[in-house]
Scaffold this motif. Structure first.
Motif, PDB file in Angstrom:
ATOM      1  N   LYS A  73       0.829  -1.209   0.000  1.00 37.06           N
ATOM      2  CA  LYS A  73       0.000   0.000   0.000  1.00 37.06           C
ATOM      3  C   LYS A  73       0.865   1.261   0.000  1.00 37.06           C
ATOM      4  N   ALA A  77       0.886   3.600  -3.387  1.00 38.58           N
ATOM      5  CA  ALA A  77      -0.157   4.512  -2.883  1.00 38.58           C
ATOM      6  C   ALA A  77      -0.786   5.295  -4.034  1.00 38.58           C
ATOM      7  N   GLY A  78      -2.122   5.317  -4.052  1.00 40.69           N
ATOM      8  CA  GLY A  78      -2.846   6.084  -5.062  1.00 40.69           C
ATOM      9  C   GLY A  78      -3.216   5.303  -6.302  1.00 40.69           C
TER      10      GLY A  78
END
Length: 287
Positions: A73, A77-78
């Motif tokens: 994660k 991220a994103g």
């Protein structure tokens, strides 16, 4: 006095019909080794993250647990889950490849189940594994044709990263054969076996239960008044593999203490029948 005629076999799955430890542990560590190289992270960090996910879901086979690992994660991220899965695809393929090479029924399982069914014996399975893992193994091993029903733990609340609906995944599987039970219906609770007997319309004295664990499977069967068969061959676990399993498993300190308690309760317990070397020895319970 002769024992009552038996009309129902309740069988454990993992390490009773196939060697779960010897297939799962090498498979999950193949995934870990491949994923750590992709992520550029330390193996211990990834193992710690996966164990954390397993404990959250109380399931060492939580589907796509890798996608919920903290390091994943953080690294991605994103990004949407579909893209993260694509980037980690070779890790999932490594798991699947290792599983294909190792997941096999023990010798004699299919002919034994078929012989029982030909004699009018109803064959059902009871496992603590969750829905998705159970269905996947049954399908891969072709067991749906040999088992009348499977009682398992209820499915995890998870979404397939490819957004594939469960109905599509189950399209070629007889889902009516699977009964999902409450997460609290764990071994060695004898009430679970009694409920299964009631659901199948068979009195406990007419049932046979086979499993590999003395403190969980056999203790439970004895408490329920059901003829017990200890699958001793399935209890012979490679200690190195078992240590690696504990390292990534969902077992908490409370789970381990609970296991110790039932081991003590099971000491000196008389087993009705021991299957020393192979599953087919269960036939003796139906003689």
């Amino acid at each position: 006095m002769n024992s009552p005629q038996k009309s129902l076999l309740i069988t454990d799955l993992d390490n009773t019909l196939y060697d779960w430890v010897s297939y799962f542990v090498p498979s999950i560590y193949r995934l870990i080794d491949t994923a750590k190289d992709i992520l550029g992270c330390d193996q211990e960090r990834l193992i710690n993250d996966l164990q954390k996910v397993h404990k959250i879901h109380h399931d060492s086979e939580h589907p796509f647990a890798l996608l919920e690992a903290d390091v994943v994660k953080h690294t991605y991220a994103g990004l949407p889950r579909t893209e993260i899965k694509r980037r980690l695809d070779s890790a999932f393929h490594a798991f699947n490849s290792e599983r294909r090479s190792r997941l096999r029924l023990y010798e004699g399982v299919e002919p034994t189940l078929d012989q029982l069914k030909s004699r009018g014996i109803k064959v059902v399975a009871y496992t603590e594994s969750k829905f998705f893992g159970v269905v996947d193994r049954i399908r891969r091993l072709g067991l749906e044709a040999h088992i009348d029903k499977v009682y398992c733990r209820e499915r995890s609340e998870t979404v397939h990263p490819d957004e594939k609906p469960v109905s599509e995944w189950l399209a070629d599987f007889p889902a009516h054969k699977v009964v999902e039970q409450c997460v609290h219906s764990l071994k060695p609770n004898p009430e679970v076996l009694l409920e299964i007997c009631a659901s199948e319309g068979v009195a406990p004295e007419h049932a046979v239960y086979v499993g590999d664990s003395l403190p969980k499977d056999i203790y439970m069967a004895k408490q329920a008044g059901i003829t017990s068969v200890w699958a001793k061959y399935g209890s012979m676990v490679d200690l190195d593999l078992y240590d690696k399993l504990i390292r990534i498993s969902h077992w908490t300190t409370a789970d381990i203490e609970r296991e110790k308690k039932f081991k003590l309760l099971a000491q000196g317990m008389q087993v009705d029948l021991i299957a020393e070397e192979k599953f087919s020895e269960v036939l003796k319970a139906f003689s």
